[in-house]
Design an enzyme around this catalytic site. Structure first.
Site, PDB file in Angstrom:
ATOM      1  N   LYS A   1      -9.472  28.105  29.472  1.00  0.00           N
ATOM      2  CA  LYS A   1     -10.508  29.154  29.345  1.00  0.00           C
ATOM      3  C   LYS A   1      -9.970  30.487  29.853  1.00  0.00           C
ATOM      4  O   LYS A   1      -9.355  30.533  30.929  1.00  0.00           O
ATOM      5  CB  LYS A   1     -11.776  28.748  30.105  1.00  0.00           C
ATOM      6  CG  LYS A   1     -12.874  29.818  30.056  1.00  0.00           C
ATOM      7  CD  LYS A   1     -14.230  29.292  30.473  1.00  0.00           C
ATOM      8  CE  LYS A   1     -14.440  29.198  31.949  1.00  0.00           C
ATOM      9  NZ  LYS A   1     -14.322  30.451  32.702  1.00  0.00           N
TER      10      LYS A   1
ATOM     11  N   GLU B   1     -21.970  34.063  30.226  1.00  0.00           N
ATOM     12  CA  GLU B   1     -22.456  34.055  31.619  1.00  0.00           C
ATOM     13  C   GLU B   1     -23.340  35.265  31.884  1.00  0.00           C
ATOM     14  O   GLU B   1     -22.960  36.418  31.601  1.00  0.00           O
ATOM     15  CB  GLU B   1     -21.249  34.051  32.583  1.00  0.00           C
ATOM     16  CG  GLU B   1     -21.670  34.024  34.049  1.00  0.00           C
ATOM     17  CD  GLU B   1     -20.578  33.618  35.021  1.00  0.00           C
ATOM     18  OE1 GLU B   1     -19.469  33.249  34.568  1.00  0.00           O
ATOM     19  OE2 GLU B   1     -20.829  33.683  36.234  1.00  0.00           O
TER      20      GLU B   1
ATOM     21  N   ASP C   1     -12.160  28.449  38.052  1.00  0.00           N
ATOM     22  CA  ASP C   1     -11.508  29.188  39.148  1.00  0.00           C
ATOM     23  C   ASP C   1     -12.561  29.599  40.184  1.00  0.00           C
ATOM     24  O   ASP C   1     -12.235  30.211  41.202  1.00  0.00           O
ATOM     25  CB  ASP C   1     -10.687  30.372  38.640  1.00  0.00           C
ATOM     26  CG  ASP C   1     -11.520  31.428  37.940  1.00  0.00           C
ATOM     27  OD1 ASP C   1     -12.733  31.206  37.724  1.00  0.00           O
ATOM     28  OD2 ASP C   1     -10.945  32.490  37.594  1.00  0.00           O
ATOM     29  N   SER C   2     -13.829  29.190  39.952  1.00  0.00           N
ATOM     30  CA  SER C   2     -14.840  29.257  41.021  1.00  0.00           C
ATOM     31  C   SER C   2     -14.366  28.472  42.235  1.00  0.00           C
ATOM     32  O   SER C   2     -14.935  28.614  43.317  1.00  0.00           O
ATOM     33  CB  SER C   2     -16.180  28.714  40.521  1.00  0.00           C
ATOM     34  OG  SER C   2     -16.024  27.455  39.893  1.00  0.00           O
TER      35      SER C   2
ATOM     36  N   GLU D   1     -11.085  34.775  30.249  1.00  0.00           N
ATOM     37  CA  GLU D   1     -12.239  35.678  30.319  1.00  0.00           C
ATOM     38  C   GLU D   1     -11.983  36.975  29.546  1.00  0.00           C
ATOM     39  O   GLU D   1     -10.919  37.588  29.706  1.00  0.00           O
ATOM     40  CB  GLU D   1     -12.539  36.035  31.782  1.00  0.00           C
ATOM     41  CG  GLU D   1     -12.995  34.839  32.599  1.00  0.00           C
ATOM     42  CD  GLU D   1     -13.312  35.216  34.040  1.00  0.00           C
ATOM     43  OE1 GLU D   1     -13.313  36.417  34.382  1.00  0.00           O
ATOM     44  OE2 GLU D   1     -13.562  34.294  34.837  1.00  0.00           O
TER      45      GLU D   1
ATOM     46  N   ASP E   1      -9.550  26.570  33.821  1.00  0.00           N
ATOM     47  CA  ASP E   1      -9.547  28.038  33.809  1.00  0.00           C
ATOM     48  C   ASP E   1      -8.131  28.582  33.955  1.00  0.00           C
ATOM     49  O   ASP E   1      -7.325  28.086  34.745  1.00  0.00           O
ATOM     50  CB  ASP E   1     -10.366  28.563  35.001  1.00  0.00           C
ATOM     51  CG  ASP E   1     -11.727  29.078  34.589  1.00  0.00           C
ATOM     52  OD1 ASP E   1     -11.916  29.410  33.398  1.00  0.00           O
ATOM     53  OD2 ASP E   1     -12.611  29.140  35.461  1.00  0.00           O
TER      54      ASP E   1
HETATM   55  O1  KIV Z   1     -15.088  29.371  37.266  1.00  0.00           O
HETATM   56  C1  KIV Z   1     -16.132  28.844  36.864  1.00  0.00           C
HETATM   57  O2  KIV Z   1     -16.684  27.920  37.483  1.00  0.00           O
HETATM   58  C2  KIV Z   1     -16.696  29.325  35.617  1.00  0.00           C
HETATM   59  C3  KIV Z   1     -18.076  28.879  35.262  1.00  0.00           C
HETATM   60  C4  KIV Z   1     -19.051  29.610  36.111  1.00  0.00           C
HETATM   61  C5  KIV Z   1     -18.383  29.042  33.833  1.00  0.00           C
HETATM   62  O3  KIV Z   1     -16.092  30.072  34.933  1.00  0.00           O
END
Ligand code: KIV
Length: 276
Positions: free
Chosen positions: A123, A192, A55-56, A125, A94
């Site tokens: 994924k 992280e 989600d970056s 968090e 994510d």
């Molecule tokens: O969103 C993302 O790119 C991430 C990575 C930095 C692990 O969660």
């Protein structure tokens, strides 16, 4: 249009149990983020083990200040694009901000990412209330990657992107959370922005593979945001854990190949990329 050359020999598809086997064999796991088919194809040809649709994308694709504005539709769209470029690498997607606020919401979001987004793992968090969502998904045969340390979706509460676990109490809490996410059913764990020594302790404590970003050299694998790995920083200050793999390499293909080589050999990250 230029397309990357076909791989010399087709690799077999990377599966979630294979990542566990890699930890047991002490073979480092190389992963990068991707958001589209062309980059995903180049990474796959370079021999990347897993690709995260992070989600970056809220920052590097949408240009936002954080990841909070990312929707499940954004994630499904980009995950499906990335899936078109992959032959072997495992596709992780994510779960966006608040999409796992309850286990039921998590199941809807994860189902969309697996069925429409063609991901093989999702994924989430954090720990705490997130443990219920991890267990709920895992019990329903949805592979889950947990994410501890700096959790970017909490940035508004944390007040910035900061290294976590620096004092003893915070470090012990992260070790405890790592045990909890494994117990809840997570099969992979992103760490992280943690002191390298803490990430090492977590990696030695849990049975599941750890993937570090800003967490030192002793995780079972590494991940970088692909734009960072290519030196594209959109005017942001470059964090110390980032290395520009395009510098000194003539092409994106060569940069990804070097990243995979350097992670596998342990050359990246070096101590200078970690936090004390
Ligand atoms: O969103 C993302 O790119 C991430 C990575 C930095 C692990 O969660």
């Amino acid at each position: 249009m230029y397309t990357s050359p076909a791989p010399q020999s087709a690799r077999s598809a990377v599966t979630v149990p294979m990542l566990l086997q890699m930890k047991r064999n002490r073979e480092r796991i190389a992963t990068l983020t991707a958001y589209d088919a062309s980059f995903a194809r180049a990474m796959d040809h370079a021999g990347i083990d897993a690709v995260l649709v992070g989600d970056s994308l809220g920052m590097v694709i949408k240009g936002g200040a954080n990841t909070v504005s990312v929707s499940i539709d954004d994630m499904v769209y980009h995950s499906r694009c990335v899936a078109q470029g992959l032959q072997s690498a495992l596709l992780i997607a994510d779960m966006p901000f608040q999409s796992y606020a309850t286990p039921e919401r998590a199941l809807d979001a994860a189902t969309a990412l697996l069925s429409e987004g063609m991901a093989s793992m999702v994924k989430l968090e954090g720990a705490g209330f997130v443990l219920d969502a991890i267990a709920f998904l895992s019990e329903r045969d949805i592979p889950v990657c947990a994410h501890l340390g700096l959790t970017p979706q909490s940035v508004l509460k944390l007040g910035g992107f900061k290294v976590q676990g620096r004092d003893e109490q915070a470090a012990l809490a992260i070790i405890e959370q790592a045990k909890q996410v494994e117990q809840a059913g997570a099969q992979l764990l992103v760490l992280e922005c943690l002191p390298s020594s803490l990430a090492k302790s977590v990696t030695e404590t849990v049975g599941i593979p750890t993937i570090g970003i800003g967490a030192g050299p002793d995780c079972d694998g590494q991940i970088l945001v692909s734009y960072d790995a290519l030196g594209i920083n959109s005017g942001h200050r470059r964090p110390r854990f980032v290395k520009d793999f395009l510098a000194g390499n003539g092409s994106i293909d060569a940069a990804f190949a070097q990243y995979v080589r350097d992670v596998k050999s342990g050359e990246f990250p070096s101590l200078e990329h970690g936090y004390a």
